[in-house]
Design a protein around this motif. Structure first.
Motif, PDB file in Angstrom:
ATOM      1  N   GLU A 101       0.837  -1.202   0.000  1.00  0.00           N
ATOM      2  CA  GLU A 101       0.000   0.000   0.000  1.00  0.00           C
ATOM      3  C   GLU A 101       0.876   1.258   0.000  1.00  0.00           C
ATOM      4  OE1 GLU A 101      -3.247   2.280  -0.368  1.00  0.00           O
ATOM      5  OE2 GLU A 101      -3.172   0.100  -0.529  1.00  0.00           O
ATOM      6  N   ALA A 102       2.001   1.189   0.709  1.00  0.00           N
ATOM      7  CA  ALA A 102       2.920   2.334   0.744  1.00  0.00           C
ATOM      8  C   ALA A 102       3.471   2.625  -0.652  1.00  0.00           C
ATOM      9  CB  ALA A 102       4.070   2.065   1.722  1.00  0.00           C
ATOM     10  N   LEU A 103       3.792   1.588  -1.407  1.00  0.00           N
ATOM     11  CA  LEU A 103       4.295   1.764  -2.771  1.00  0.00           C
ATOM     12  C   LEU A 103       3.237   2.418  -3.656  1.00  0.00           C
ATOM     13  CD1 LEU A 103       6.549   1.372  -4.826  1.00  0.00           C
ATOM     14  CD2 LEU A 103       5.669  -0.941  -5.217  1.00  0.00           C
ATOM     15  N   ARG A 104       2.015   1.926  -3.573  1.00  0.00           N
ATOM     16  CA  ARG A 104       0.928   2.518  -4.371  1.00  0.00           C
ATOM     17  C   ARG A 104       0.682   3.975  -3.965  1.00  0.00           C
ATOM     18  NH1 ARG A 104      -0.940  -2.735  -3.748  1.00  0.00           N
ATOM     19  NH2 ARG A 104      -2.169  -2.237  -1.899  1.00  0.00           N
ATOM     20  N   THR A 105       0.704   4.230  -2.682  1.00  0.00           N
ATOM     21  CA  THR A 105       0.480   5.593  -2.187  1.00  0.00           C
ATOM     22  C   THR A 105       1.615   6.514  -2.633  1.00  0.00           C
ATOM     23  OG1 THR A 105      -0.712   4.742  -0.269  1.00  0.00           O
ATOM     24  CG2 THR A 105       0.129   6.993  -0.117  1.00  0.00           C
ATOM     25  N   ALA A 106       2.846   6.036  -2.542  1.00  0.00           N
ATOM     26  CA  ALA A 106       3.997   6.852  -2.955  1.00  0.00           C
ATOM     27  C   ALA A 106       3.905   7.211  -4.427  1.00  0.00           C
ATOM     28  CB  ALA A 106       5.301   6.108  -2.665  1.00  0.00           C
ATOM     29  N   ARG A 107       3.545   6.247  -5.254  1.00  0.00           N
ATOM     30  CA  ARG A 107       3.412   6.517  -6.687  1.00  0.00           C
ATOM     31  C   ARG A 107       2.327   7.565  -6.941  1.00  0.00           C
ATOM     32  NH1 ARG A 107       4.088   0.321  -8.555  1.00  0.00           N
ATOM     33  NH2 ARG A 107       6.344   0.366  -8.791  1.00  0.00           N
ATOM     34  N   ARG A 108       1.232   7.448  -6.230  1.00  0.00           N
ATOM     35  CA  ARG A 108       0.139   8.407  -6.396  1.00  0.00           C
ATOM     36  C   ARG A 108       0.553   9.796  -5.923  1.00  0.00           C
ATOM     37  NH1 ARG A 108      -3.230   9.555  -2.648  1.00  0.00           N
ATOM     38  NH2 ARG A 108      -3.017   7.603  -1.527  1.00  0.00           N
ATOM     39  N   LEU A 109       1.258   9.861  -4.790  1.00  0.00           N
ATOM     40  CA  LEU A 109       1.668  11.152  -4.229  1.00  0.00           C
ATOM     41  C   LEU A 109       2.714  11.858  -5.092  1.00  0.00           C
ATOM     42  CD1 LEU A 109       1.922  10.260  -0.434  1.00  0.00           C
ATOM     43  CD2 LEU A 109       0.197  11.701  -1.538  1.00  0.00           C
ATOM     44  N   VAL A 110       3.590  11.078  -5.714  1.00  0.00           N
ATOM     45  CA  VAL A 110       4.692  11.674  -6.475  1.00  0.00           C
ATOM     46  C   VAL A 110       4.266  12.072  -7.880  1.00  0.00           C
ATOM     47  CG1 VAL A 110       7.000  11.233  -7.408  1.00  0.00           C
ATOM     48  CG2 VAL A 110       6.460  10.547  -5.093  1.00  0.00           C
ATOM     49  N   ASP A 111       3.176  11.540  -8.362  1.00  0.00           N
ATOM     50  CA  ASP A 111       2.687  11.944  -9.683  1.00  0.00           C
ATOM     51  C   ASP A 111       2.228  13.400  -9.663  1.00  0.00           C
ATOM     52  OD1 ASP A 111       3.173   9.642 -11.023  1.00  0.00           O
ATOM     53  OD2 ASP A 111       1.127   8.865 -10.922  1.00  0.00           O
ATOM     54  N   GLY A 112       2.297  14.031 -10.809  1.00  0.00           N
ATOM     55  CA  GLY A 112       1.759  15.389 -10.958  1.00  0.00           C
ATOM     56  C   GLY A 112       2.657  16.463 -10.396  1.00  0.00           C
ATOM     57  N   PRO A 113       2.058  17.465  -9.741  1.00  0.00           N
ATOM     58  CA  PRO A 113       2.814  18.628  -9.266  1.00  0.00           C
ATOM     59  C   PRO A 113       3.923  18.275  -8.278  1.00  0.00           C
ATOM     60  CG  PRO A 113       0.462  19.048  -9.136  1.00  0.00           C
ATOM     61  CD  PRO A 113       0.629  17.606  -9.490  1.00  0.00           C
ATOM     62  N   GLU A 114       3.694  17.272  -7.440  1.00  0.00           N
ATOM     63  CA  GLU A 114       4.720  16.902  -6.462  1.00  0.00           C
ATOM     64  C   GLU A 114       5.970  16.377  -7.154  1.00  0.00           C
ATOM     65  OE1 GLU A 114       6.768  16.820  -3.121  1.00  0.00           O
ATOM     66  OE2 GLU A 114       4.779  17.684  -3.323  1.00  0.00           O
ATOM     67  N   GLU A 115       5.797  15.678  -8.257  1.00  0.00           N
ATOM     68  CA  GLU A 115       6.945  15.184  -9.023  1.00  0.00           C
ATOM     69  C   GLU A 115       7.806  16.348  -9.485  1.00  0.00           C
ATOM     70  OE1 GLU A 115       7.874  12.162 -12.728  1.00  0.00           O
ATOM     71  OE2 GLU A 115       5.903  13.104 -12.598  1.00  0.00           O
ATOM     72  N   GLU A 116       7.163  17.402  -9.970  1.00  0.00           N
ATOM     73  CA  GLU A 116       7.886  18.606 -10.424  1.00  0.00           C
ATOM     74  C   GLU A 116       8.626  19.273  -9.266  1.00  0.00           C
ATOM     75  OE1 GLU A 116       8.971  21.742 -13.047  1.00  0.00           O
ATOM     76  OE2 GLU A 116       7.895  19.928 -13.566  1.00  0.00           O
ATOM     77  N   ARG A 117       7.953  19.435  -8.126  1.00  0.00           N
ATOM     78  CA  ARG A 117       8.581  20.090  -6.969  1.00  0.00           C
ATOM     79  C   ARG A 117       9.745  19.262  -6.435  1.00  0.00           C
ATOM     80  NH1 ARG A 117       3.006  21.607  -5.989  1.00  0.00           N
ATOM     81  NH2 ARG A 117       2.674  19.681  -4.820  1.00  0.00           N
TER      82      ARG A 117
END
Length: 133
Positions: A67-83
């Motif tokens: 679940e942590a892996l899935r959550t991390a992928r979701r959190l890092v996608d989009g604007p957070e990936e850029e930051r």
């Protein structure tokens, strides 16, 4: 020359390349050394921002590894990936330039002044070092 500047270390990174427009980059950690009113031609890099972003992401991860892996992928996608990418680029640039401590002001990627974050103050220390060899 450096006796007058005990908290500062002046280093020539490479030989000067000519009389082009001056590039000024300031490397800081935390808000305490970040210049409040930097001119628009000065780039400020917070080298601690990457660790802050990673720690904030880690705090949001569940205990279950899958679940942590899935959550991390979701959190890092989009604007957070850029930051996060921008924060990591600041660290990579500091390492690439050989910055050993912060605050540091780098002029034209040829000279670094440690111990100050204000470009005008760094220029003053450089001029004093040149005037008093």
């Amino acid at each position: 020359m450096l006796r007058r500047l005990p908290p500062l270390l002046l280093i020539a990174l490479v030989a000067p390349a000519g009389a082009a427009a001056e590039r000024v980059e300031v490397f800081v950690a935390g808000e305490t050394h970040t210049p409040q009113a930097a001119p628009s031609d000065v780039t400020i890099y917070r080298v601690d921002k990457a660790q802050e972003r990673i720690s904030a992401l880690e705090a949001r991860l569940p205990d279950d590894p899958d679940e942590a892996l899935r959550t991390a992928r979701r959190l890092v996608d989009g604007p957070e990936e850029e930051r996060l990418g921008e924060a990591l680029r600041a660290v990579a640039l500091a390492i690439g330039l050989g910055i050993e401590q912060v605050p540091a002001v780098v002029f034209d990627r040829t000279t670094v002044v440690y111990g100050v974050a204000d470009p005008d103050e760094a220029r003053q220390h450089l001029q004093e070092a040149i005037d008093d060899p």
